[in-house]
Scaffold this active site. Structure first.
Site, PDB file in Angstrom:
ATOM      1  N   CYS A 104     -54.141  38.164 -27.750  1.00 56.56           N
ATOM      2  CA  CYS A 104     -55.391  38.910 -27.898  1.00 56.56           C
ATOM      3  C   CYS A 104     -55.197  40.368 -27.477  1.00 56.56           C
ATOM      4  CB  CYS A 104     -56.493  38.189 -27.112  1.00 56.56           C
ATOM      5  SG  CYS A 104     -58.126  38.710 -27.588  1.00 56.56           S
ATOM      6  N   TYR A 105     -55.776  40.791 -26.352  1.00 57.87           N
ATOM      7  CA  TYR A 105     -55.534  42.160 -25.877  1.00 57.87           C
ATOM      8  C   TYR A 105     -54.031  42.420 -25.760  1.00 57.87           C
ATOM      9  CZ  TYR A 105     -55.689  46.164 -22.587  1.00 57.87           C
ATOM     10  OH  TYR A 105     -55.531  47.377 -21.975  1.00 57.87           O
ATOM     11  N   HIS A 155     -56.465  32.541 -28.795  1.00 56.11           N
ATOM     12  CA  HIS A 155     -56.048  32.070 -27.460  1.00 56.11           C
ATOM     13  C   HIS A 155     -55.388  30.685 -27.554  1.00 56.11           C
ATOM     14  CE1 HIS A 155     -57.867  35.241 -25.033  1.00 56.11           C
ATOM     15  NE2 HIS A 155     -58.706  35.346 -26.045  1.00 56.11           N
ATOM     16  N   GLY A 167     -57.606  40.525 -22.202  1.00 56.00           N
ATOM     17  CA  GLY A 167     -58.287  41.373 -21.224  1.00 56.00           C
ATOM     18  C   GLY A 167     -59.545  41.947 -21.839  1.00 56.00           C
ATOM     19  N   ASP A 210     -54.958  19.206  -0.221  1.00 56.48           N
ATOM     20  CA  ASP A 210     -53.992  20.295  -0.029  1.00 56.48           C
ATOM     21  C   ASP A 210     -53.396  20.300   1.368  1.00 56.48           C
ATOM     22  OD1 ASP A 210     -55.081  20.773  -2.463  1.00 56.48           O
ATOM     23  OD2 ASP A 210     -56.265  22.503  -1.835  1.00 56.48           O
ATOM     24  N   GLU A 260     -54.108  29.095 -25.123  1.00 57.17           N
ATOM     25  CA  GLU A 260     -54.201  28.394 -23.837  1.00 57.17           C
ATOM     26  C   GLU A 260     -55.456  27.539 -23.703  1.00 57.17           C
ATOM     27  OE1 GLU A 260     -54.461  31.562 -24.441  1.00 57.17           O
ATOM     28  OE2 GLU A 260     -55.883  32.609 -23.162  1.00 57.17           O
ATOM     29  N   LYS A 293     -53.321  22.896  -8.434  1.00 55.50           N
ATOM     30  CA  LYS A 293     -53.849  21.662  -7.853  1.00 55.50           C
ATOM     31  C   LYS A 293     -53.204  20.396  -8.456  1.00 55.50           C
ATOM     32  CE  LYS A 293     -57.311  19.989  -5.275  1.00 55.50           C
ATOM     33  NZ  LYS A 293     -57.750  20.574  -4.010  1.00 55.50           N
ATOM     34  N   GLY A 345     -58.992  17.079   5.637  1.00 55.64           N
ATOM     35  CA  GLY A 345     -59.475  15.864   4.979  1.00 55.64           C
ATOM     36  C   GLY A 345     -59.189  15.931   3.493  1.00 55.64           C
TER      37      GLY A 345
END
Ligand code: XMP
Length: 531
Positions: free
Chosen positions: A101-102, A187, A74, A245, A189, A387, A242
């Site tokens: 981190c934070y 991090h 953060g 999703d 990620e 997604k 179209g």
């Protein structure tokens, strides 16, 4: 990204995933730009994960039956008066916690250690040296690259904690304490921490004891059963755009309730070449869905006449969509439910607190908001999926690859890729150029490796020479970007030969274009779309 449209009124959606895996990890969000990415990484490791506000109550954590918690990074400093901290009771639950981190500084500060500003800020790549090879570092090298981004350091560890890794600038790059609590300053990620997923895996599987039973494909059966139960014998309508999703959402609903579902496809004339036909063909012929196609090109073009402002274009497209959709549903005789392809990032965005909500850069429309008079309950079967997970679900439902793997496309369509006024002729120009870009990117094998590839028709004319003649014609820009989620992006380093083929073909095949330029801007500071 689309924005989840709230139901006009009365709509509710179950506040839990359609397919609950046995293990749930909660990421407490303290405003890091990477919070969503943490959640995605965890799901990639086959563990179900939700992103929740950092201020979630301990009761809610218990209700979600979490196996472990992750405190995100953060922008604040933990010692600031207005810094956000987890509720005290969160620490008392005895759950394993990974602070990033934070999040690590929160652990240190809240559990009795001391955090202060670093003499030197640390941004970018660093080499972390592991001091204790168990816990999250199990099976990993003794030294490895990691991505740092922090301005505070831990001066004093909380009681019971020890340093488990350090870097040249961070004596405490990682710490571990009782109850499976770990803090890491870097991090895990981001792609720049190559062993990051392995560290997360260690935390999930060893520290939290997760089983790894989350798979998007396994979601189908349960989602179908839940939709069936919720909808009963009522009718459902679904607006097909179209895109992937809405097609996947409609297919799931159709599998659940068959012909109780009617899809409405508003053809606004702003789609890519062949797009409407392809989606409708697949869904009607292979999936046997009932689809009403509304030919509304004329209506949209009329409404867009003279409009040059990008936000105004979005508003016009949204408004006309609503009107066309409303008229059509009235003809169909109404329905109790509206199915939407809302995704998890949209849900996160729309429920984010003001503190964290990203400042609005553009108004994004997919369905464009619903008319206030319409009363639907929402069916949003994808609201807990990212997604890439939706694509997996789509494939397991039998949707063809070319539809499921299709690149994202903005709700306002080609209207925001014709810079300046949108006319039928200019739309056709950009559509033809877009076709060439997509065709060449597919031919080169790059299509699935880039996030988006498309053409923009600029409002610039330039001088050229074709044969013996001087020309004064349109300039087309080509934009090809790589991205994880559309939030940040970089221009794709496409081989010159591919760019050369794209340029040559556009000038040869698209009337009225004599120059092609390649957009080499990243996001930020630019955005992916030009408008
Ligand atoms: P930007 O241009 O904001 O785009 O960097 C990020 C992603 O969102 C898509 N996009 C939209 N999607 N309605 C949508 O459904 C919109 O109004 C819209 N505007 C941009 C864009 O294509 C990219 O994938």
């Amino acid at each position: 990204m689309s924005t989840a449209t709230a139901p006009a009124s009365g709509g509710t959606t179950a506040d839990r995933p359609a397919a609950r895996a046995t293990d749930t990890i909660l990421v407490l969000d303290f405003g890091s730009q990477y919070s969503q990415l943490i959640a995605r990484r965890i799901r990639e490791l086959n563990v179900y994960c939700e992103l929740v506000p950092g201020t979630i109550t301990a009761d809610k954590v218990v209700a979600k039956r979490a196996r472990g918690l992750i405190l995100s990074g953060g922008p604040a400093s933990v010692y600031d008066a207005d810094a956000l901290h987890p509720e005290r009771g969160i620490y008392d639950l005895g759950l394993p916690i990974l602070g990033i981190c934070y999040g690590m500084q929160l652990l240190a500060h809240d559990l009795g250690g001391r955090v202060s500003p670093a003499g030197r800020r640390e941004y970018g790549l660093a080499s972390v040296v592991v001091d204790s090879e168990d816990g999250i570092f199990t099976g990993l090298p003794a030294e490895m690259p990691v991505w740092m981004s922090h301005g505070d350091v831990i001066e004093e560890l909380p009681p019971g904690y020890q340093v488990v890794a350090h870097t040249v600038n961070s004596p405490v790059a990682a710490m571990a304490g009782p109850n499976g609590r770990v803090g890491i300053q870097f991090h895990p990620e981001v792609a720049h921490t190559p062993q990051g997923s392995a560290m997360l895996r260690n935390f999930l599987y060893h520290t939290c004891g997760c089983q790894g039973d989350w798979a998007p494909e396994g979601f189908v059966q349960q989602a179908v059963a839940e939709i069936r139960e919720r909808v009963g014998s009522e009718r459902v309508i679904c607006a097909l755009s179209g895109g992937v999703d809405s097609a996947v959402a409609a297919t799931l609903v159709h599998r659940a309730v068959g012909d109780q579902l009617t899809c409405v496809f508003v053809d606004n004339g702003l789609l890519r070449r062949g797009e409407a036909d392809r989606v409708i063909d697949v869904l009607t012929r292979s999936m046997r869905m009932r689809i009403v196609r509304v030919e509304a090109e004329e209506r949209f073009l009329r409404a867009l006449e003279g409009v040059v402002d990008p936000e105004e274009k979005r508003r016009v497209v949204g408004r006309e969509f609503i009107a066309a959709f409303e008229e059509e549903t009235a003809l169909l005789g109404g329905a109790a439910f509206l199915a939407q392809g809302t995704l998890y990032p949209d849900v996160i965005e729309s429920t984010a607190s003001d503190t964290f909500a990203a400042r609005k850069i553009k108004t994004h429309h997919n369905v464009g908001g619903l008319p206030t008079g319409m009363r639907f309950q929402l069916v949003e079967p994808l609201r807990y999926l990212f997604k890439d997970e939706v694509r997996k679900v789509g494939r397991s439902l039998g949707l063809p690859d070319d539809l499921v793997g299709r690149q994202p496309f903005p709700g306002p369509g080609l209207a925001i890729r014709v810079i300046g006024e949108v006319t039928r002729e200019r739309l056709e120009t950009v559509r033809s150029a877009d076709w060439v870009v997509i065709d060449e990117i597919k031919r080169s094998g790059l299509y699935p490796r880039v996030w988006q590839s498309f053409a923009i028709l600029t409002p610039i004319s330039s001088v050229g020479v074709m044969g013996d003649y001087r020309t004064y014609a349109n300039v087309v820009a080509v934009r090809i970007v790589t991205s994880e989620d559309g939030m940040t992006a970089d221009w794709a380093r496409v081989p010159y030969d591919v760019l050369s083929d794209i340029s040559r073909r556009i000038v040869n095949e698209v009337p009225g274009v004599n120059r092609v330029v390649y957009d080499i801007s990243s996001k930020p500071p630019s955005t992916i779309e030009w408008e």
